[in-house]
Design a protein around this motif. Sequence first.
Motif, PDB file in Angstrom:
ATOM      1  N   LEU A 180       0.857  -1.186   0.000  1.00 51.64           N
ATOM      2  CA  LEU A 180       0.000   0.000   0.000  1.00 51.64           C
ATOM      3  C   LEU A 180       0.888   1.230   0.000  1.00 51.64           C
ATOM      4  N   ALA A 191      -4.400  -0.003  -4.041  1.00 49.06           N
ATOM      5  CA  ALA A 191      -5.184   1.093  -3.479  1.00 49.06           C
ATOM      6  C   ALA A 191      -5.827   1.952  -4.560  1.00 49.06           C
ATOM      7  N   TRP A 224      -1.229  -7.185   4.555  1.00 47.49           N
ATOM      8  CA  TRP A 224      -0.811  -6.128   3.642  1.00 47.49           C
ATOM      9  C   TRP A 224       0.491  -5.530   4.157  1.00 47.49           C
ATOM     10  N   SER A 226       2.564  -1.803   4.232  1.00 47.34           N
ATOM     11  CA  SER A 226       2.709  -0.377   3.963  1.00 47.34           C
ATOM     12  C   SER A 226       4.063  -0.120   3.313  1.00 47.34           C
ATOM     13  N   LEU A 395      -4.149   2.209   4.478  1.00 52.91           N
ATOM     14  CA  LEU A 395      -4.967   2.286   3.280  1.00 52.91           C
ATOM     15  C   LEU A 395      -5.620   3.653   3.164  1.00 52.91           C
ATOM     16  N   THR A 398      -3.123   6.246   2.182  1.00 46.21           N
ATOM     17  CA  THR A 398      -2.817   6.145   0.760  1.00 46.21           C
ATOM     18  C   THR A 398      -3.913   6.803  -0.069  1.00 46.21           C
TER      19      THR A 398
END
Length: 418
Positions: A180, A191, A224, A226, A395, A398
């Motif tokens: 992300l 994203a 996920w 980052s 998320l 982003t």
Amino acid sequence: MPSAIVTGATGITGSAVVHHLCKDPEYRKIYSLSRSSPGDKSPKIQHATVDLQSSAEGMAKELQGVEAEYVFFCAYLARDDPAEATRVNAAMLKNFIQALEKTGAIGRLKRFVLTAGFKHYGVHLGQCKQPLQEDDPLLEAKTSGDSWPQIFYYEQERILSAAAAKKGWEWVVTLPEDVLGYARGNFMNEASALGLYCAVSKVLPGSELPYPGCKANYFAFNCWTSANLHAKFCLWAATAPKAGNNIFNVMNGDTESFQNLWPRLAQRFGCKVPNPMFPGGGVPDSPGFKNYEATTVRMSNPHPLKEHEDTIGVKAEGSPTLFLQVDPEKWAKRSDVNEAWGKLRDKYGLDQKAWEKATWDFLTFVLGRDWSCVGTMSKARKLGWTGYADTWEELEETFEVLEREGVLPPVEKLKKDF
């Protein structure tokens, strides 16, 4: 004070590494290597235009005077054919290392950090043993008798470890999952496509947000990564004692599921969660099933779990199948969807390339699979890594960046205007 070299410096992972190197007072100079601009602006940055597809000799000419204690190799070229992906990406890494040898820069190198990913485990091929651990056997052992598609990370890892052993420096390979983040002009991220799907759904009649994937995927657990957290990890791994010559999973540290994330997405973009989310149980041809733009993709290879059958005592049944009640690629071509996108684009001055280059096909895989994808970070934790990021917060952050960059509409205005 050490210096660093970053390849793929304008990509999502590479630009995040450059950004965090610039913030770190320990680093005095960052060599940013790419075919275009240096990306981040800082007096620490010295940009060099390098084509990683060129020969070692060609790269050596461009790398004169470029040397550092740490290298962060974030470059990657996508190819549909696994054998071609292996050839191209292995050659890039091998020629780059040879170029550093030709210039003499290799003599200063202490540790080389290569960014790979969860395809290392074959998650793109089907269900794997969970959780994914760094010492899981490679999918080329063929203990089951099956022939697996080539995974280019394996060849890169061999090239890296062999070169390090020969010259006396150390290596690290990172395995992030579903990164992300954002890099200007780079729309190949989950994203962007998710945000566009939600924003356009808000404009469509009823503002409903049906989940594109299958019911099993909605309830599956996933991880996920980052881009910012991954960058911090790379800086940690470059100098951490005992981290050298190791492969590390790199995830946020939480485990998430779309049963939790999807309602949050609907709320953020002002959409309604359909009830039922999966008419007819999400099973085609069943009573009540609603065929939005459904798609079924059957893969020819067996599940990677097959390599672990004797160990775990469970057979990997059937072949991997992706099912989507809303095929993102078909959805993105609908006339009403494109009309809704046009309204958003014109009203808020959005980037048309974001729509054209959105990775709808990636959503097909991420949302269509019926297996979980969870790794463990115990290996890094035992060596002292304490980093953590909340997936929903990453998320949302982003999305906020994508709004500022004109990829997504400003969400508060979107909810008021539509």
